[in-house]
Design a protein around this motif. Structure first.
Motif, mmCIF file in Angstrom:
data_model
loop_
_atom_site.group_PDB
_atom_site.id
_atom_site.type_symbol
_atom_site.label_atom_id
_atom_site.label_comp_id
_atom_site.label_asym_id
_atom_site.label_seq_id
_atom_site.Cartn_x
_atom_site.Cartn_y
_atom_site.Cartn_z
ATOM 1 N N HIS A 101 0.845 -1.191 0.000
ATOM 2 C CA HIS A 101 0.000 0.000 0.000
ATOM 3 C C HIS A 101 0.884 1.246 0.000
ATOM 4 C CE1 HIS A 101 -3.590 -2.406 0.692
ATOM 5 N NE2 HIS A 101 -2.968 -3.026 1.684
ATOM 6 N N GLY A 102 0.739 2.064 -1.025
ATOM 7 C CA GLY A 102 1.468 3.313 -1.105
ATOM 8 C C GLY A 102 0.535 4.492 -0.945
ATOM 9 N N PRO A 103 1.061 5.707 -0.973
ATOM 10 C CA PRO A 103 0.210 6.885 -0.813
ATOM 11 C C PRO A 103 -0.756 7.089 -1.983
ATOM 12 C CG PRO A 103 2.453 7.507 -1.382
ATOM 13 C CD PRO A 103 2.480 6.062 -1.090
ATOM 14 N N TYR A 104 -0.377 6.619 -3.156
ATOM 15 C CA TYR A 104 -1.231 6.795 -4.336
ATOM 16 C C TYR A 104 -1.792 5.480 -4.832
ATOM 17 C CZ TYR A 104 -2.736 7.982 -9.061
ATOM 18 O OH TYR A 104 -3.484 8.134 -10.202
ATOM 19 N N SER A 129 -2.171 1.104 -4.376
ATOM 20 C CA SER A 129 -1.992 -0.192 -3.734
ATOM 21 C C SER A 129 -1.706 -1.186 -4.853
ATOM 22 C CB SER A 129 -3.245 -0.607 -2.968
ATOM 23 O OG SER A 129 -3.474 0.255 -1.874
ATOM 24 N N ASN A 157 -5.631 4.974 -4.809
ATOM 25 C CA ASN A 157 -6.161 5.345 -3.500
ATOM 26 C C ASN A 157 -6.915 6.677 -3.516
ATOM 27 O OD1 ASN A 157 -5.071 3.044 -2.194
ATOM 28 N ND2 ASN A 157 -3.062 4.024 -2.144
ATOM 29 N N GLY A 158 -6.547 7.575 -4.391
ATOM 30 C CA GLY A 158 -7.191 8.879 -4.413
ATOM 31 C C GLY A 158 -8.517 8.870 -5.165
#
Length: 284
Positions: free
Chosen positions: A140-143, A145, A160-161
């Motif tokens: 899972h990354g900030p932008y 998965s 994710n955004g």
């Protein structure tokens, strides 16, 4: 076991994401047709299905305007714009598509609205769970998965955004992407799901993606670049049943009798036609 390059004809292939396409839509269309979906064919061999309430629509489009062989949409109302869009391209294994359409058919059979709005309590992590349970790496990354199997020959991504709904429905961007195959043209395939695609439908697709069960193919349909990485085994003929063995023995017996008759015409003559009696001697 023979090497993959030594095997020919009908084979079993695993994992499914390396199997390639069968270039037929029947396995993915059949669950919907059995569930009562309406069918329309055009003169280009495209097939269009719709649920009786017109809120689920499925297109199998070999002569479509882009690379999407499958376009599947869910609608709030029959004439409303799509709430969600799922696509699969020409190279996608049909078993992956069939997992999605089978889940749709099950929703319809239950009379459920879940195929449009999703199930209560579903969340974005749900589709990744079967992949993690099958040993896929999930990061899972900030932008994004991202999930990949140990062989790194398939890829699932989740944005994710928040995405613009109109961009998604026009197929410019997608919340989910799923792909598989060794690198190279015609070896990789791609599927996409927009934000509002019900999570349980995406999960059904991921379940089949992670399932190690082999699929049937003709050897030449397996993309060449995938063959060295895939597990390929020949399809063995089924073992004969006791009845099959009994019938084969009876057939051999009849065949042996027939050959004996044909090879011994004299025997047939002697047993079916008596020899003429000898003429009586003349007395002088």
């Amino acid at each position: 076991m023979p090497a993959a390059e030594e095997i020919d004809g009908d084979v079993y292939v695993s994992p499914v994401y390396l199997a390639g396409s069968t270039y037929t839509g029947d396995p993915a269309l059949r669950p919907l047709l059995d569930a009562g979906f309406n069918r329309l064919d055009d003169d280009l061999a495209n097939i269009y299905l719709s649920s009786p309430d017109q809120r689920i629509r499925v297109g199998w489009l070999p002569e479509g305007e882009d690379d999407a062989l499958w376009r599947i949409t869910g609608h709030e109302q029959p004439f409303a714009p799509p709430r969600w869009l799922a696509t699969f391209d020409h190279y996608t294994p049909v078993e992956v598509v069939a997992a999605f359409t089978t889940a749709l058919a099950e929703d319809h059979a239950r009379g459920s609205n879940a195929s449009v709005h999703g199930r209560i309590g579903s969340n974005r992590a749900e589709p990744l769970r079967p992949l993690a349970e099958a040993g896929w790496r999930v990061a899972h990354g900030p932008y994004l998965s991202v999930s990949q199997p140990p062989d790194r020959l398939a890829l699932v991504t989740y944005v994710n955004g928040r995405l613009d709904h109109h961009e998604e429905i026009s197929d410019q961007r997608s919340k989910w992407t799923v792909s598989g195959g060794a690198s190279g043209y015609s070896s990789e395939w791609l599927g996409t799901f927009t934000t509002h695609t019900p999570a349980h439908l995406v999960t059904a697709t991921m379940n089949r993606l992670a399932d190690p069960a082999p699929v049937a193919r003709y050897k030449d349909f397996v993309p060449e670049r995938n063959r060295s990485a895939a597990r390929i085994t020949p399809v063995k003929p089924p073992a004969p049943s006791p009845l099959d063995i009994q019938r084969a023995a009876a057939a051999r017996s009849r065949s042996t009798v027939a050959r004996t008759v044909i090879a011994s015409p004299a025997l047939v003559y002697r047993t079916t036609t008596p020899l003429p009696a000898a003429a009586p001697a003349r007395h002088r």
